[in-house]
Design a protein around this motif. Structure first.
Motif, PDB file in Angstrom:
ATOM      1  N   TYR A 251      12.963  -6.722  13.300  1.00 16.20           N
ATOM      2  CA  TYR A 251      12.661  -7.364  12.022  1.00 16.20           C
ATOM      3  C   TYR A 251      13.840  -7.338  11.047  1.00 16.20           C
ATOM      4  N   VAL A 252      14.958  -6.730  11.449  1.00 17.71           N
ATOM      5  CA  VAL A 252      16.108  -6.589  10.559  1.00 17.71           C
ATOM      6  C   VAL A 252      16.753  -7.958  10.329  1.00 17.71           C
ATOM      7  N   PRO A 253      16.981  -8.349   9.079  1.00 21.95           N
ATOM      8  CA  PRO A 253      17.625  -9.644   8.813  1.00 21.95           C
ATOM      9  C   PRO A 253      19.058  -9.668   9.327  1.00 21.95           C
TER      10      PRO A 253
ATOM     11  N   PRO B 299      17.616   2.868  15.434  1.00 24.19           N
ATOM     12  CA  PRO B 299      16.320   2.186  15.625  1.00 24.19           C
ATOM     13  C   PRO B 299      16.033   1.084  14.611  1.00 24.19           C
ATOM     14  N   GLY B 300      16.792   1.032  13.505  1.00 18.54           N
ATOM     15  CA  GLY B 300      16.550   0.001  12.510  1.00 18.54           C
ATOM     16  C   GLY B 300      16.951   0.453  11.114  1.00 18.54           C
ATOM     17  N   LEU B 301      16.468  -0.251  10.123  1.00 20.65           N
ATOM     18  CA  LEU B 301      16.786   0.079   8.741  1.00 20.65           C
ATOM     19  C   LEU B 301      15.726   1.004   8.152  1.00 20.65           C
TER      20      LEU B 301
ATOM     21  N   ARG C  63       2.518   6.317  12.969  1.00 21.17           N
ATOM     22  CA  ARG C  63       3.579   6.513  11.982  1.00 21.17           C
ATOM     23  C   ARG C  63       3.698   5.258  11.120  1.00 21.17           C
ATOM     24  N   PRO C  64       3.930   5.419   9.812  1.00 16.38           N
ATOM     25  CA  PRO C  64       4.132   4.239   8.966  1.00 16.38           C
ATOM     26  C   PRO C  64       5.349   3.446   9.438  1.00 16.38           C
ATOM     27  N   VAL C  65       5.202   2.147   9.512  1.00 15.80           N
ATOM     28  CA  VAL C  65       6.288   1.282   9.955  1.00 15.80           C
ATOM     29  C   VAL C  65       6.222   0.001   9.148  1.00 15.80           C
ATOM     30  N   ALA C  66       7.377  -0.622   8.937  1.00 13.37           N
ATOM     31  CA  ALA C  66       7.450  -1.851   8.154  1.00 13.37           C
ATOM     32  C   ALA C  66       7.675  -3.050   9.072  1.00 13.37           C
ATOM     33  N   THR C  67       7.226  -4.198   8.626  1.00  9.75           N
ATOM     34  CA  THR C  67       7.443  -5.437   9.357  1.00  9.75           C
ATOM     35  C   THR C  67       7.621  -6.581   8.368  1.00  9.75           C
ATOM     36  N   THR C  68       8.401  -7.578   8.770  1.00  5.32           N
ATOM     37  CA  THR C  68       8.530  -8.786   7.964  1.00  5.32           C
ATOM     38  C   THR C  68       7.532  -9.852   8.417  1.00  5.32           C
ATOM     39  N   ASP C  69       6.768  -9.572   9.468  1.00  3.78           N
ATOM     40  CA  ASP C  69       5.698 -10.475   9.882  1.00  3.78           C
ATOM     41  C   ASP C  69       4.602 -10.491   8.819  1.00  3.78           C
ATOM     42  N   LYS C  70       3.894 -11.592   8.745  1.00  2.61           N
ATOM     43  CA  LYS C  70       2.819 -11.732   7.776  1.00  2.61           C
ATOM     44  C   LYS C  70       1.471 -11.596   8.499  1.00  2.61           C
ATOM     45  N   PRO C  71       0.721 -10.537   8.249  1.00  8.06           N
ATOM     46  CA  PRO C  71      -0.584 -10.383   8.903  1.00  8.06           C
ATOM     47  C   PRO C  71      -1.591 -11.396   8.364  1.00  8.06           C
ATOM     48  N   TYR C  72      -2.647 -11.629   9.131  1.00  6.37           N
ATOM     49  CA  TYR C  72      -3.689 -12.561   8.701  1.00  6.37           C
ATOM     50  C   TYR C  72      -4.588 -11.946   7.633  1.00  6.37           C
TER      51      TYR C  72
ATOM     52  N   ILE D 129      13.923  -5.798  -0.073  1.00  5.35           N
ATOM     53  CA  ILE D 129      13.281  -6.625   0.934  1.00  5.35           C
ATOM     54  C   ILE D 129      11.765  -6.418   0.873  1.00  5.35           C
ATOM     55  N   GLU D 130      11.017  -7.495   1.013  1.00  4.37           N
ATOM     56  CA  GLU D 130       9.552  -7.388   1.005  1.00  4.37           C
ATOM     57  C   GLU D 130       9.053  -7.217   2.435  1.00  4.37           C
ATOM     58  N   VAL D 131       8.263  -6.186   2.648  1.00  6.93           N
ATOM     59  CA  VAL D 131       7.742  -5.883   3.981  1.00  6.93           C
ATOM     60  C   VAL D 131       6.272  -5.507   3.886  1.00  6.93           C
ATOM     61  N   PHE D 132       5.582  -5.650   5.008  1.00  7.21           N
ATOM     62  CA  PHE D 132       4.205  -5.172   5.125  1.00  7.21           C
ATOM     63  C   PHE D 132       4.260  -3.840   5.859  1.00  7.21           C
TER      64      PHE D 132
END
Length: 276
Positions: A36-38, A18-20, A58-67, A47-50
């Protein structure tokens, strides 16, 4: 520890279907989905993630930048309103929820609202609130007169525009100090024009005028503000009268009011000086 609603710099622990999976060097782990995996990475890279909660909480990470992130204010668009509350676009796949009880005015789909993002203690979810004043406190100020501050335009009043000061205090720009169009959600630089006895903050957008004031001019400005904007002394007043009231020489006083006049902060009248 991995913090919800914030940016976290985490280590890549392992690559799975499913991902990293990312970790904080302790016991915390969170999934970074494949989308979102590079393209290029190595196990052990940082890696910096939000981090936020997905649709299954469930807690999940993203490389998108929220507003907006936890503890911040931002102007967001309402995508939809349901029986539970409003859902706002904050730049991520899952929308940001704003319960009815946290709406200063009933939100409507398509409307734009200034909100604060916080972590609800009961549900442990990130939620929004348009009751922004609830998250501001002027009891213990971290600013002083003439400080340059960051502003977010909050909401209008009969006498001016309310603003959020440095993300923590409330302030007011009086109508007479507004010389350009400003709208809710605008981010501006300003100056603390005056700190009132009740810790209310008067704000000016005239940054240059206040930033360059020399000490004697600042003293005169303080005296003006403490005397309803008027001092019955001008550049031709008796030196002893100036010394008694202003504790400075006539020469220093003339130089001070000259600099204030040049910055268009005062007018010089026949019977004294007046704050603009």
């Amino acid at each position: 520890m991995i913090y919800l609603g914030e940016y976290n710099t985490l280590e890549i622990l392992r690559d799975t279907e499913p991902g990293l999976f990312l970790g904080d060097g302790a016991d915390g782990e969170v999934l970074l989905p494949n989308r979102y995996v590079p393209k290029v990475f190595d196990i052990g890279d940082k890696i910096e993630v939000f981090v936020y909660l997905d649709n299954e909480e469930r807690p999940v990470a993203t490389t998108d930048k929220p507003y907006i992130k936890k503890g911040d204010f931002a102007l967001l668009r309402c995508n939809q309103v349901t029986n539970f509350g409003a859902f706002l676009d904050w730049g991520l796949v899952k929308e940001l929820f704003c319960p009815f009880k946290e709406q200063a005015f009933k939100m409507k789909s398509g409307g734009w609202y200034l909100v604060h993002c916080y972590l609800d203690d009961e549900t442990e979810r990130l939620v929004a609130s348009s009751k922004t004043n609830s998250f501001l406190d002027n009891k213990e100020l971290t600013v002083a007169q003439f400080d340059e501050v960051d502003l977010i335009v909050s909401h209008p009043s009969d006498i001016g525009m309310n603003v959020i000061v440095n993300n923590m205090h409330s302030g007011l720009i009086f109508n007479d100090d507004i010389f350009k169009d400003i709208s809710i959600g605008d981010r501006l630089k300003g100056i603390i024009k005056k700190v009132r006895n009740d810790n209310k903050l008067d704000i000016s957008l005239n940054q240059i005028g206040y930033r360059n004031i020399e000490p004697n001019a600042e003293h005169v400005l303080n005296e003006l503000q403490d005397n309803n904007g008027f001092i019955p002394l001008h550049d031709k007043s008796d030196p002893e009268a100036i010394k008694e009231q202003m504790q400075m020489s006539k020469k220093s006083y003339k130089k001070a009011i000259g600099s204030l006049y040049k910055e268009r902060l005062i007018t010089i009248e026949s019977d004294g000086i007046r704050l603009v």
